[in-house]
Design a protein around this motif. Structure first.
Motif, PDB file in Angstrom:
ATOM      1  N   ALA A 124     -10.743  35.779  36.473  1.00  0.00           N
ATOM      2  CA  ALA A 124      -9.471  36.529  36.567  1.00  0.00           C
ATOM      3  C   ALA A 124      -8.366  35.632  37.117  1.00  0.00           C
ATOM      4  CB  ALA A 124      -9.654  37.754  37.460  1.00  0.00           C
ATOM      5  N   VAL A 125      -8.682  34.872  38.171  1.00  0.00           N
ATOM      6  CA  VAL A 125      -7.664  33.992  38.765  1.00  0.00           C
ATOM      7  C   VAL A 125      -7.281  32.891  37.782  1.00  0.00           C
ATOM      8  CG1 VAL A 125      -7.056  32.520  40.709  1.00  0.00           C
ATOM      9  CG2 VAL A 125      -8.586  34.461  41.061  1.00  0.00           C
ATOM     10  N   ARG A 126      -8.265  32.315  37.130  1.00  0.00           N
ATOM     11  CA  ARG A 126      -7.981  31.229  36.180  1.00  0.00           C
ATOM     12  C   ARG A 126      -7.119  31.724  35.030  1.00  0.00           C
ATOM     13  NH1 ARG A 126     -13.389  27.531  36.555  1.00  0.00           N
ATOM     14  NH2 ARG A 126     -13.327  27.443  38.823  1.00  0.00           N
ATOM     15  N   ALA A 127      -7.408  32.937  34.575  1.00  0.00           N
ATOM     16  CA  ALA A 127      -6.591  33.510  33.486  1.00  0.00           C
ATOM     17  C   ALA A 127      -5.164  33.738  33.962  1.00  0.00           C
ATOM     18  CB  ALA A 127      -7.206  34.824  33.007  1.00  0.00           C
ATOM     19  N   ALA A 128      -5.020  34.132  35.221  1.00  0.00           N
ATOM     20  CA  ALA A 128      -3.667  34.383  35.751  1.00  0.00           C
ATOM     21  C   ALA A 128      -2.864  33.085  35.881  1.00  0.00           C
ATOM     22  CB  ALA A 128      -3.754  35.081  37.104  1.00  0.00           C
ATOM     23  N   MET A 129      -3.554  31.976  36.029  1.00  0.00           N
ATOM     24  CA  MET A 129      -2.869  30.682  36.189  1.00  0.00           C
ATOM     25  C   MET A 129      -2.715  29.941  34.856  1.00  0.00           C
ATOM     26  SD  MET A 129      -2.050  30.547  39.325  1.00  0.00           S
ATOM     27  CE  MET A 129      -1.604  28.845  39.667  1.00  0.00           C
ATOM     28  N   ALA A 130      -3.186  30.530  33.778  1.00  0.00           N
ATOM     29  CA  ALA A 130      -3.129  29.845  32.473  1.00  0.00           C
ATOM     30  C   ALA A 130      -1.690  29.823  31.955  1.00  0.00           C
ATOM     31  CB  ALA A 130      -4.020  30.585  31.472  1.00  0.00           C
ATOM     32  N   PRO A 131      -1.339  28.771  31.191  1.00  0.00           N
ATOM     33  CA  PRO A 131       0.025  28.705  30.640  1.00  0.00           C
ATOM     34  C   PRO A 131       0.179  29.636  29.444  1.00  0.00           C
ATOM     35  CG  PRO A 131      -1.222  26.745  30.032  1.00  0.00           C
ATOM     36  CD  PRO A 131      -2.151  27.585  30.844  1.00  0.00           C
ATOM     37  N   ASN A 132       0.437  30.892  29.707  1.00  0.00           N
ATOM     38  CA  ASN A 132       0.536  31.889  28.635  1.00  0.00           C
ATOM     39  C   ASN A 132       1.952  31.955  28.071  1.00  0.00           C
ATOM     40  OD1 ASN A 132      -2.114  32.625  28.998  1.00  0.00           O
ATOM     41  ND2 ASN A 132      -1.645  34.373  30.303  1.00  0.00           N
ATOM     42  N   PRO A 133       2.082  32.173  26.772  1.00  0.00           N
ATOM     43  CA  PRO A 133       3.420  32.368  26.214  1.00  0.00           C
ATOM     44  C   PRO A 133       4.086  33.642  26.732  1.00  0.00           C
ATOM     45  CG  PRO A 133       1.716  32.486  24.502  1.00  0.00           C
ATOM     46  CD  PRO A 133       1.015  32.193  25.781  1.00  0.00           C
ATOM     47  N   VAL A 134       5.398  33.685  26.602  1.00  0.00           N
ATOM     48  CA  VAL A 134       6.215  34.685  27.289  1.00  0.00           C
ATOM     49  C   VAL A 134       5.774  36.156  27.207  1.00  0.00           C
ATOM     50  CG1 VAL A 134       8.497  35.804  27.080  1.00  0.00           C
ATOM     51  CG2 VAL A 134       8.318  33.402  27.635  1.00  0.00           C
ATOM     52  N   PRO A 135       5.540  36.731  26.045  1.00  0.00           N
ATOM     53  CA  PRO A 135       5.322  38.183  26.106  1.00  0.00           C
ATOM     54  C   PRO A 135       4.026  38.574  26.801  1.00  0.00           C
ATOM     55  CG  PRO A 135       5.071  37.377  23.853  1.00  0.00           C
ATOM     56  CD  PRO A 135       5.480  36.213  24.680  1.00  0.00           C
ATOM     57  N   LEU A 136       3.094  37.632  26.848  1.00  0.00           N
ATOM     58  CA  LEU A 136       1.778  37.937  27.404  1.00  0.00           C
ATOM     59  C   LEU A 136       1.820  38.105  28.921  1.00  0.00           C
ATOM     60  CD1 LEU A 136      -0.791  38.232  25.803  1.00  0.00           C
ATOM     61  CD2 LEU A 136      -1.345  35.839  26.298  1.00  0.00           C
ATOM     62  N   GLY A 137       2.593  37.269  29.602  1.00  0.00           N
ATOM     63  CA  GLY A 137       2.610  37.294  31.058  1.00  0.00           C
ATOM     64  C   GLY A 137       1.338  36.705  31.635  1.00  0.00           C
ATOM     65  N   ASN A 138       1.165  36.858  32.968  1.00  0.00           N
ATOM     66  CA  ASN A 138       0.059  36.209  33.672  1.00  0.00           C
ATOM     67  C   ASN A 138      -0.667  37.148  34.620  1.00  0.00           C
ATOM     68  OD1 ASN A 138       1.850  33.825  32.765  1.00  0.00           O
ATOM     69  ND2 ASN A 138      -0.085  32.904  33.361  1.00  0.00           N
ATOM     70  N   ILE A 139      -0.805  38.387  34.196  1.00  0.00           N
ATOM     71  CA  ILE A 139      -1.493  39.363  35.048  1.00  0.00           C
ATOM     72  C   ILE A 139      -2.927  39.543  34.572  1.00  0.00           C
ATOM     73  CG2 ILE A 139      -1.536  41.768  35.816  1.00  0.00           C
ATOM     74  CD1 ILE A 139       1.515  41.777  35.555  1.00  0.00           C
ATOM     75  N   SER A 140      -3.847  39.424  35.511  1.00  0.00           N
ATOM     76  CA  SER A 140      -5.256  39.714  35.241  1.00  0.00           C
ATOM     77  C   SER A 140      -5.630  41.016  35.931  1.00  0.00           C
ATOM     78  CB  SER A 140      -6.154  38.605  35.807  1.00  0.00           C
ATOM     79  OG  SER A 140      -5.925  37.405  35.137  1.00  0.00           O
ATOM     80  N   THR A 141      -6.384  41.841  35.248  1.00  0.00           N
ATOM     81  CA  THR A 141      -6.868  43.076  35.872  1.00  0.00           C
ATOM     82  C   THR A 141      -8.392  43.094  35.804  1.00  0.00           C
ATOM     83  OG1 THR A 141      -4.850  44.250  35.266  1.00  0.00           O
ATOM     84  CG2 THR A 141      -6.765  45.603  35.833  1.00  0.00           C
ATOM     85  N   LEU A 142      -8.997  43.037  36.969  1.00  0.00           N
ATOM     86  CA  LEU A 142     -10.463  43.099  37.052  1.00  0.00           C
ATOM     87  C   LEU A 142     -10.857  44.468  37.597  1.00  0.00           C
ATOM     88  CD1 LEU A 142     -13.294  41.890  36.913  1.00  0.00           C
ATOM     89  CD2 LEU A 142     -12.920  40.923  39.190  1.00  0.00           C
ATOM     90  N   ILE A 143     -11.624  45.185  36.812  1.00  0.00           N
ATOM     91  CA  ILE A 143     -12.067  46.526  37.196  1.00  0.00           C
ATOM     92  C   ILE A 143     -13.500  46.406  37.709  1.00  0.00           C
ATOM     93  CG2 ILE A 143     -12.467  48.881  36.349  1.00  0.00           C
ATOM     94  CD1 ILE A 143     -10.366  47.961  34.034  1.00  0.00           C
ATOM     95  N   VAL A 144     -13.708  46.855  38.937  1.00  0.00           N
ATOM     96  CA  VAL A 144     -15.016  46.664  39.567  1.00  0.00           C
ATOM     97  C   VAL A 144     -15.660  48.033  39.836  1.00  0.00           C
ATOM     98  CG1 VAL A 144     -16.253  45.628  41.508  1.00  0.00           C
ATOM     99  CG2 VAL A 144     -14.167  44.551  40.655  1.00  0.00           C
ATOM    100  N   PRO A 145     -16.619  48.443  39.019  1.00  0.00           N
ATOM    101  CA  PRO A 145     -17.344  49.685  39.304  1.00  0.00           C
ATOM    102  C   PRO A 145     -18.016  49.607  40.680  1.00  0.00           C
ATOM    103  CG  PRO A 145     -17.810  48.910  37.074  1.00  0.00           C
ATOM    104  CD  PRO A 145     -17.072  47.801  37.775  1.00  0.00           C
ATOM    105  N   ALA A 146     -18.088  50.745  41.346  1.00  0.00           N
ATOM    106  CA  ALA A 146     -18.562  50.747  42.736  1.00  0.00           C
ATOM    107  C   ALA A 146     -19.964  50.150  42.870  1.00  0.00           C
ATOM    108  CB  ALA A 146     -18.530  52.171  43.276  1.00  0.00           C
ATOM    109  N   ASP A 147     -20.827  50.353  41.853  1.00  0.00           N
ATOM    110  CA  ASP A 147     -22.194  49.814  41.988  1.00  0.00           C
ATOM    111  C   ASP A 147     -22.206  48.286  41.847  1.00  0.00           C
ATOM    112  OD1 ASP A 147     -21.407  50.365  39.384  1.00  0.00           O
ATOM    113  OD2 ASP A 147     -23.459  50.588  38.635  1.00  0.00           O
ATOM    114  N   CYS A 148     -21.221  47.735  41.138  1.00  0.00           N
ATOM    115  CA  CYS A 148     -21.128  46.266  41.082  1.00  0.00           C
ATOM    116  C   CYS A 148     -20.658  45.722  42.429  1.00  0.00           C
ATOM    117  CB  CYS A 148     -20.161  45.830  39.987  1.00  0.00           C
ATOM    118  SG  CYS A 148     -20.680  46.340  38.342  1.00  0.00           S
ATOM    119  N   ALA A 149     -19.899  46.541  43.148  1.00  0.00           N
ATOM    120  CA  ALA A 149     -19.427  46.121  44.470  1.00  0.00           C
ATOM    121  C   ALA A 149     -20.527  46.261  45.514  1.00  0.00           C
ATOM    122  CB  ALA A 149     -18.208  46.943  44.869  1.00  0.00           C
ATOM    123  N   TRP A 150     -21.316  47.339  45.429  1.00  0.00           N
ATOM    124  CA  TRP A 150     -22.312  47.549  46.495  1.00  0.00           C
ATOM    125  C   TRP A 150     -23.649  46.870  46.200  1.00  0.00           C
ATOM    126  CZ3 TRP A 150     -21.595  53.238  44.950  1.00  0.00           C
ATOM    127  CH2 TRP A 150     -22.589  53.692  44.082  1.00  0.00           C
TER     128      TRP A 150
END
Ligand SMILES: Cc1ncc(C[n+]2csc(CCOP(=O)(O)OP(=O)(O)O)c2C)c(N)n1
Length: 517
Positions: A142-168
């Motif tokens: 997610a961090v690496r994708a946010a730092m990638a040189p993306n063209p303008v309309p794409l932007g640089n936001i990564s969204t990581l969705i973490v289900p609670a069981d993956c967290a616990w």
């Protein structure tokens, strides 16, 4: 350790050290992970739009992402307007969004939502983790994708969705993998050669992205000195570093006829990290493009490319002097008497400390940009995506990233009302931010736009939809209740006293001025 702790360790390994959070039950293990692992600064925002706007302001100043921690689709949805602004800005940002445990999703419990669907319009990268073992890898990606040189309309936001069981769930995590750095692609030499041949006083350099950082502005100064070309930023760039010692950077006007007029004598519009200007809105019978007939658009560099390298190469190719055009810099004298936008700008330029940061939004605050540019070196952050309510949260994040610099938020009262909870976060974190609220008690720009659309009759209902009085908001009282001291300023002397106090006292301060556009 559990998955949540591995996520926090992974984020830290990628250089992410700040989390603007508004958590719920599905994020409890993430909260526990932040608690367990030293190094991640967690800052509570009372509304998700504060968290996302603050993460944007932080990254614009720090040059690296912060993370948000938000509660399922509803929490992410509350943060969307400022994520839209961050996408337009090209800001690197990582959203960490909790979700129900995977086995719980089919039961359609009340907070169940299509989180990927909510994330899609603002995210360049979205992933839902599937296992506790995989979640740290997901966070690093997610961090690496946010730092990638993306063209303008794409932007640089990564969204990581973490289900609670993956967290616990249990996992192992081994630090040691080196942090990724993403290089910007070089600008083709042909583009530099083309611009070098045609650069002269009939050209306008339209700047955005890296071109507006200090190093970029220096190169622009060399080019202006060598060619007499005009240098303008796009209307609402994410960040501009200017002031005495650096080249004067004008701004492409907002209103279409003014923008066309600014380009009237331009034969070549050279895009340097910017896009060709378009009208903010469509108007009956008006063209969307603002580029005048007879003006050729030539691209030097896209925003995601090595803009700085291209500017340097171009300046060398045209034999530009090592030291370029620069603003000489002079503080104005303090005015007295009636407070107007003109005297506001003068007082602000007289008192703003060197290397301050200004965060704009709706309202008339941008009028202070030329005066400040002539007075002090500073960084100006703009409302990039037109979704108002960004300036206060962005100022908050900027102050977290730059604790040694005075931050200002210049906000219209309409825009301020969207996300005013940011004041509480500033008070709690003791951030050096002076907010100025331009309280004209109206959505002033909407009144103007209404008439521009040719609707000259403002009926009572229409007027009521642009009017913020009845009741009047007392911004100083409101700030006080959120833990931020403040003052009303109705004359130039009162503004001078309030601004002096706000700058001198540690922590946040708010000044209400009865001014509008
Ligand atoms: C999220 C969002 N909602 C609504 C709007 C539409 N809008 C644009 S400007 C504006 C009012 C701005 O009022 P204020 O901040 O008081 O500044 P003024 O125009 O009065 O100077 C509104 C509601 C918007 N741009 N973004």
């Amino acid at each position: 350790m559990n998955g949540a702790e591995s996520v926090i360790r992974a984020l830290l390994d990628e250089g992410v050290e700040c989390c603007f959070a508004n958590p719920g039950t599905s994020e409890m293990h993430m909260v526990q992970g932040i608690d367990a692992v030293p190094g991640m600064r967690a800052i509570l925002g009372l509304f998700e739009g504060v968290c996302t706007g603050a993460a944007d302001g932080y990254a614009r100043m720090a040059g690296k992402p912060a993370t948000t921690l938000l509660h399922l689709g509803a929490g992410l949805g509350n943060g969307i307007a400022n994520l839209h602004n961050a996408r337009r800005a090209g800001t690197p940002l990582v959203n960490l969004i909790g979700d129900h445990a995977i086995h719980h999703v089919p039961y359609d419990a009340p907070l169940t939502a299509d989180i990927e669907g909510v994330a899609a319009p603002v995210s360049a990268w979205t992933r839902t983790s599937r296992t506790a073992e995989g979640v740290a890898r997901d966070a690093r990606d997610a961090v690496r994708a946010a730092m990638a040189p993306n063209p303008v309309p794409l932007g640089n936001i990564s969204t990581l969705i973490v289900p609670a069981d993956c967290a616990w769930g249990p996992t192992h995590y081994r630090s040691g993998e080196t942090r990724a750095t993403a290089a910007r692609p070089a600008v083709p030499e042909a583009a530099i050669e083309t611009v070098a041949v045609l650069l002269n006083a009939d050209c306008m350099l339209l700047l955005d992205g890296e071109a507006l950082g200090e190093a970029g502005v220096r190169q622009v100064g060399r080019l202006v000195a060598a060619s007499g070309a005009q240098a303008l930023s796009s209307t609402f760039p994410a960040r501009v570093d200017t002031g005495p010692g650096l080249c004067e950077i004008g701004r492409m006007p907002y209103f279409p006829e003014q923008a066309r007029e600014a380009m009237e004598r331009t034969r070549h519009l050279i895009l340097v990290g910017a896009e060709a200007p378009v009208s903010f809105f469509a108007y009956v019978g008006e063209e969307s493009s603002l580029v005048p007939d007879g003006c050729e658009v030539v691209r030097l560099a896209h925003r995601h490319e090595d803009v700085l390298g291209a500017l340097e190469a171009l300046a060398d190719a045209v034999g530009a002097p090592a030291e370029g055009d620069a603003v000489s810099g002079e503080r104005p004298n303090l005015p007295d008497g009636e407070l107007s936008m003109r005297s506001f700008c003068t007082v602000f330029a007289a008192l703003a400390p060197e290397h301050c940061i200004v965060s704009g939004d709706s309202g008339p605050g941008a009028a202070a940009y030329p005066a400040l540019q002539a007075a002090v070196r500073h960084t100006w952050l703009n409302l990039t995506g037109g979704a108002i309510g960004q300036g206060g949260p962005a100022a908050t994040g900027a102050a977290v990233a730059c604790p040694d610099r005075q931050v200002f938020a210049l906000l219209g009262d309409g825009g301020a009302a969207y996300t005013i909870q940011y004041l509480w976060t500033q008070a709690r974190e003791n951030l050096d931010v002076v907010t100025v609220i331009f309280a004209n008690r109206s959505y002033g720009i909407l009144d103007i736009e209404y008439r521009r659309l040719g609707i000259n009759e403002v009926g009572a209902t229409a007027a009521s939809l642009f009017d913020l009085s009845n009741p009047d908001i007392d911004w100083v009282q409101l700030a006080g209740s959120l833990g931020v001291p403040g003052a009303h300023a109705r004359t130039s002397e009162e503004l001078t006293a309030a601004l002096t106090r706000g700058i001198a006292e540690p922590g946040p301060f708010l000044i209400e001025v009865p001014l509008g556009r």
